[in-house]
Write a protein that holds these residues in place. Structure first.
Motif, PDB file in Angstrom:
ATOM      1  N   ALA A 284      84.450 -27.566  52.066  1.00 18.07           N
ATOM      2  CA  ALA A 284      84.400 -26.422  52.981  1.00 18.07           C
ATOM      3  C   ALA A 284      84.351 -25.097  52.234  1.00 18.07           C
ATOM      4  N   ASN A 285      85.054 -24.999  51.095  1.00 16.89           N
ATOM      5  CA  ASN A 285      85.027 -23.755  50.331  1.00 16.89           C
ATOM      6  C   ASN A 285      83.620 -23.464  49.812  1.00 16.89           C
ATOM      7  N   ALA A 286      82.915 -24.506  49.403  1.00 20.08           N
ATOM      8  CA  ALA A 286      81.546 -24.316  48.929  1.00 20.08           C
ATOM      9  C   ALA A 286      80.630 -23.927  50.075  1.00 20.08           C
ATOM     10  N   VAL A 287      80.793 -24.562  51.213  1.00 20.99           N
ATOM     11  CA  VAL A 287      79.948 -24.259  52.369  1.00 20.99           C
ATOM     12  C   VAL A 287      80.150 -22.818  52.825  1.00 20.99           C
ATOM     13  N   LEU A 288      81.399 -22.346  52.799  1.00 18.81           N
ATOM     14  CA  LEU A 288      81.719 -21.010  53.300  1.00 18.81           C
ATOM     15  C   LEU A 288      81.731 -19.949  52.203  1.00 18.81           C
ATOM     16  N   MET A 289      81.213 -20.312  51.030  1.00 17.71           N
ATOM     17  CA  MET A 289      81.103 -19.373  49.919  1.00 17.71           C
ATOM     18  C   MET A 289      80.346 -18.115  50.313  1.00 17.71           C
ATOM     19  N   SER A 290      79.445 -18.223  51.269  1.00 18.41           N
ATOM     20  CA  SER A 290      78.578 -17.110  51.637  1.00 18.41           C
ATOM     21  C   SER A 290      79.322 -15.957  52.310  1.00 18.41           C
ATOM     22  N   LEU A 291      80.520 -16.197  52.792  1.00 21.12           N
ATOM     23  CA  LEU A 291      81.229 -15.148  53.521  1.00 21.12           C
ATOM     24  C   LEU A 291      81.674 -14.028  52.591  1.00 21.12           C
ATOM     25  N   PRO A 292      81.601 -12.783  53.044  1.00 24.64           N
ATOM     26  CA  PRO A 292      81.959 -11.653  52.181  1.00 24.64           C
ATOM     27  C   PRO A 292      83.450 -11.586  51.919  1.00 24.64           C
ATOM     28  N   PRO A 293      83.847 -10.913  50.830  1.00 29.01           N
ATOM     29  CA  PRO A 293      85.272 -10.812  50.522  1.00 29.01           C
ATOM     30  C   PRO A 293      86.025  -9.914  51.485  1.00 29.01           C
ATOM     31  N   MET A 294      85.337  -8.909  52.019  1.00 30.36           N
ATOM     32  CA  MET A 294      85.905  -8.004  53.016  1.00 30.36           C
ATOM     33  C   MET A 294      84.812  -7.655  54.010  1.00 30.36           C
ATOM     34  N   ALA A 295      85.195  -7.494  55.268  1.00 26.72           N
ATOM     35  CA  ALA A 295      84.252  -7.111  56.310  1.00 26.72           C
ATOM     36  C   ALA A 295      85.002  -6.309  57.364  1.00 26.72           C
ATOM     37  N   LYS A 296      84.270  -5.705  58.282  1.00 22.98           N
ATOM     38  CA  LYS A 296      84.890  -4.864  59.296  1.00 22.98           C
ATOM     39  C   LYS A 296      84.116  -4.971  60.585  1.00 22.98           C
ATOM     40  N   TRP A 297      84.833  -4.958  61.675  1.00 18.03           N
ATOM     41  CA  TRP A 297      84.210  -4.931  62.990  1.00 18.03           C
ATOM     42  C   TRP A 297      84.669  -3.679  63.735  1.00 18.03           C
ATOM     43  N   VAL A 298      83.738  -3.006  64.364  1.00 23.17           N
ATOM     44  CA  VAL A 298      84.079  -1.751  65.051  1.00 23.17           C
ATOM     45  C   VAL A 298      84.493  -2.055  66.485  1.00 23.17           C
TER      46      VAL A 298
END
Length: 298
Positions: A284-298
């Motif tokens: 799962a960690n490899a599959v979700l590697m694409s997610l950014p280290p930080m993100a924000k939603w307005v």
């Protein structure tokens, strides 16, 4: 009907993805070393942490795996992952049905074996003027059919028309020798695939994408997928080198975090590779590697 196990072809494809991974990892570490000015120059030059990944099989037998290579907190890259994998086994009934429906493959229930190998890359940058990027290429085999897929797309939070033009021009240059019709077709495919319906917008400025590609000539199709991979560094590195020292404001960084939220939404809700990796038991960690280290939603 595929009458051969394609042992040699599988080996060649898997080796190619590994070689491409090694080339990209080396180029990114050189880029980190050369970042000697700007607000992040005081950070240690980033290095990839490499770990083996495994795919869980239902009966505990060997089902393949790969390498997860992730760099975090570098001078140029805030987070970048370059993963390769070669996995195999049998498709679960749900995956069999989905594949039969989407690809029109008969016989999956009688012989549900599969083999898949590929490379997957996502880079999230320190400088918000430097674009994030995604690239993946893969080969998939079953006893009933084989095909290639993948592509590359640019995801800037602050768009520059000249950067977009360069990225697309390099893709076209690598595709045209195979067939001048490829680039417009694969560009259109990317525009449709990397689209976020619930936001009514694309996640970036596009690129190229294909799936289920099987002309019947394995060597020709493999050459095409290799050139899609070869296009990546000349398409992306010049943009990073141009933007990595550009000053940024808090507003620029805020725009980057909001745009990363879009990227996360797409990968978690729509991306077929994410769904396939999780449904077939890959790390799962490899599959979700694409997610950014930080993100924000307005």
């Amino acid at each position: 009907m595929v009458t051969s196990e394609m042992v040699d072809e599988k080996s060649r494809a898997s080796a190619w993805f590994r070689n491409l991974r090694d080339e990209i990892v080396a180029a990114f570490e050189v880029l980190e070393d050369s970042q000697t000015s700007g607000p992040t120059a005081g950070l240690p030059a980033g290095r990839f942490e490499v770990s083996e990944t495994t795919r869980a099989s239902d009966d505990g037998s060997d089902a393949g795996g790969g390498l997860m290579s992730v760099m975090r907190g570098g001078r140029v890259f805030e987070k970048v992952g370059v993963n390769i994998s070669t996995v195999y086994g049998t498709l679960a009934p749900r995956a069999q049905a989905a594949m039969a429906a989407r690809k029109g493959i008969a016989g999956m229930a009688e012989d549900p074996r599969f083999w898949a190998s590929g490379i997957s890359l996502v880079a999230h940058m320190q400088n918000p003027h430097a674009p994030a990027v995604h690239m993946n290429t893969r080969m998939f085999w079953t006893p009933h059919a084989w095909w290639f897929g993948g592509g590359s797309d640019l995801n800037p939070c602050l768009e520059y028309d000249e950067d977009t033009a360069h990225f697309h021009d390099v893709q076209k240059q690598h595709l045209d020798p195979h067939d001048p019709a490829h680039y417009p077709r694969l560009k259109k495919w990317a525009d449709e695939y990397f689209y976020i319906p619930h936001r009514n917008r694309a996640r970036g400025v596009g690129g190229i994408f294909l799936d289920d590609h099987c002309s019947g000539d394995w060597a020709a199709d493999f050459a095409l997928i290799q050139d899609i991979g070869r296009a990546f560094l000349p398409a992306f590195l010049p943009l990073t080198e141009k933007r990595r020292n550009q000053p940024w404001s808090e507003a620029d960084k805020d725009a980057q975090l909001v745009h990363r939220g879009l990227y996360a939404e797409y990968n978690l809700v729509y991306d077929r590779g994410t769904k396939f990796g999780l449904e077939t038991g890959h790390d799962a960690n490899a599959v979700l590697m694409s997610l950014p280290p930080m993100a924000k939603w307005v």
